[in-house]
Design an enzyme around this catalytic site. Structure first.
Site, mmCIF file in Angstrom:
data_model
loop_
_atom_site.group_PDB
_atom_site.id
_atom_site.type_symbol
_atom_site.label_atom_id
_atom_site.label_comp_id
_atom_site.label_asym_id
_atom_site.label_seq_id
_atom_site.Cartn_x
_atom_site.Cartn_y
_atom_site.Cartn_z
ATOM 1 N N GLU A 176 -9.543 -2.009 5.491
ATOM 2 C CA GLU A 176 -10.133 -1.655 6.776
ATOM 3 C C GLU A 176 -11.378 -2.511 7.050
ATOM 4 O O GLU A 176 -11.936 -3.105 6.119
ATOM 5 C CB GLU A 176 -10.520 -0.168 6.754
ATOM 6 N N ASP A 184 0.817 -1.213 0.000
ATOM 7 C CA ASP A 184 0.000 0.000 0.000
ATOM 8 C C ASP A 184 0.850 1.262 0.000
ATOM 9 O O ASP A 184 2.077 1.203 0.160
ATOM 10 C CB ASP A 184 -0.963 -0.004 1.204
ATOM 11 N N ASN A 228 -7.190 -2.653 14.484
ATOM 12 C CA ASN A 228 -8.587 -2.914 14.090
ATOM 13 C C ASN A 228 -8.705 -4.159 13.202
ATOM 14 O O ASN A 228 -9.763 -4.422 12.644
ATOM 15 C CB ASN A 228 -9.172 -1.696 13.371
ATOM 16 N N HIS A 265 -6.999 -4.723 10.368
ATOM 17 C CA HIS A 265 -6.765 -4.546 8.930
ATOM 18 C C HIS A 265 -5.488 -5.248 8.496
ATOM 19 O O HIS A 265 -4.569 -5.446 9.286
ATOM 20 C CB HIS A 265 -6.786 -3.059 8.521
HETATM 21 P P1 PGA Z 1 2.454 -1.254 12.609
HETATM 22 O O1 PGA Z 1 1.249 -1.310 11.573
HETATM 23 O O2 PGA Z 1 3.444 -2.270 12.150
HETATM 24 O O3 PGA Z 1 2.993 0.149 12.491
HETATM 25 O O4 PGA Z 1 1.890 -1.557 13.947
HETATM 26 C C1 PGA Z 1 0.749 -2.540 11.175
HETATM 27 C C2 PGA Z 1 -0.424 -2.337 10.250
HETATM 28 O O5 PGA Z 1 -1.142 -1.326 10.394
HETATM 29 O O6 PGA Z 1 -0.649 -3.188 9.387
#
Ligand code: PGA
Length: 240
Positions: A142, A67, A135, A137
């Site tokens: 999302e 992404d 959450n 995702h």
């Molecule tokens: P993070 O993010 O590694 O910064 O915790 C993980 C994600 O949002 O997929």
């Protein structure tokens, strides 16, 4: 789902890097799906060290990032383009033409989304690295994202923007949109490694592994993938 329980973040990164190194050794032309965020930083660090030890080469590796933010340009310090060059691409022998990070040029974003997806459909990912949002995702899929989605433009969840605020000066500066591989793209990967560290991931990890498969917890779809390895530390696994 294979679950590897580790002590801490270092251990998670070590186990994940062993699997990625093994993949590149078995197939030096591997197609890797890459993630950003704070979780894979030490994994990339370990891969750079393996490259420096001449254990692996990235010369023939093809990469596709999950992404990219929309609303900040590639030169912005928090773009995933900058992140990837800082943590991996500028430190190993990756061939620039083999690197794919969704371009976030807003004027051409619809075309870019379509082309990125077409490209992904031509090159099956051998090994996809994933983190997980608090959450649930994966990529920027999302909660509520249809499982059939392929690469698309997403409006980021408020929770995601709050979680990522730590990288920006204020919440207002956190982009509201992103381009992301869809669940369908991720599920087409031959192998998937999902890494998680820290108590803030414990709920999502519990629901992903023990809950029902639901679009409300996008990572739960991984229960239906034939080759997923979940690598978690004690805190992320504390609700299992
Ligand atoms: P993070 O993010 O590694 O910064 O915790 C993980 C994600 O949002 O997929």
């Amino acid at each position: 789902m294979k679950i590897i329980k580790c002590t801490d973040y270092e251990d998670v990164s070590q186990k994940a890097s062993e699997l990625v190194i093994q993949q590149i050794k078995i197939n030096p032309k591997s197609v890797l799906g890459l993630a950003t965020g704070s979780t894979p930083i030490k994994l990339y660090d370990n891969l750079v060290k393996a490259y420096q030890r001449k254990e692996i080469s990235f010369k023939n590796v093809l990469s596709y990032n999950l992404d990219e933010y929309i609303g900040i340009n590639r030169e912005h310090s928090q773009s995933y383009y900058q992140y990837m060059y800082k943590h991996l691409f500028s430190l190993v022998d990756m061939n620039k033409k083999n690197i794919h990070i969704p371009n976030n040029d807003e004027k051409q974003i619809d075309k870019i989304t379509q082309l990125y997806n077409e490209d992904l459909n031509k090159h099956q990912i051998d090994l996809q690295i994933l983190g997980i949002g608090s959450n649930g995702h994966i990529g920027f899929n999302e909660p509520g994202t249809p499982f059939e989605n392929e690469t698309f433009i997403v409006e980021l969840d408020e929770q995601t923007r709050k979680d990522n605020k730590r990288f920006f000066k204020s919440l207002d500066e956190v982009p509201k949109y992103a381009i992301t591989m869809g669940i369908k793209n991720i599920m087409r990967s031959k192998k998937i490694i999902l890494m998680a560290s820290g108590i803030e991931k414990a709920n999502a990890i519990h629901k992903m592994i023990n809950g029902t498969v639901t679009e409300d917890l996008p990572a739960s779809i991984l229960q239906r993938h034939p080759d997923v390895t979940i690598i978690i530390d004690q805190l992320a696994g504390s609700k299992l």
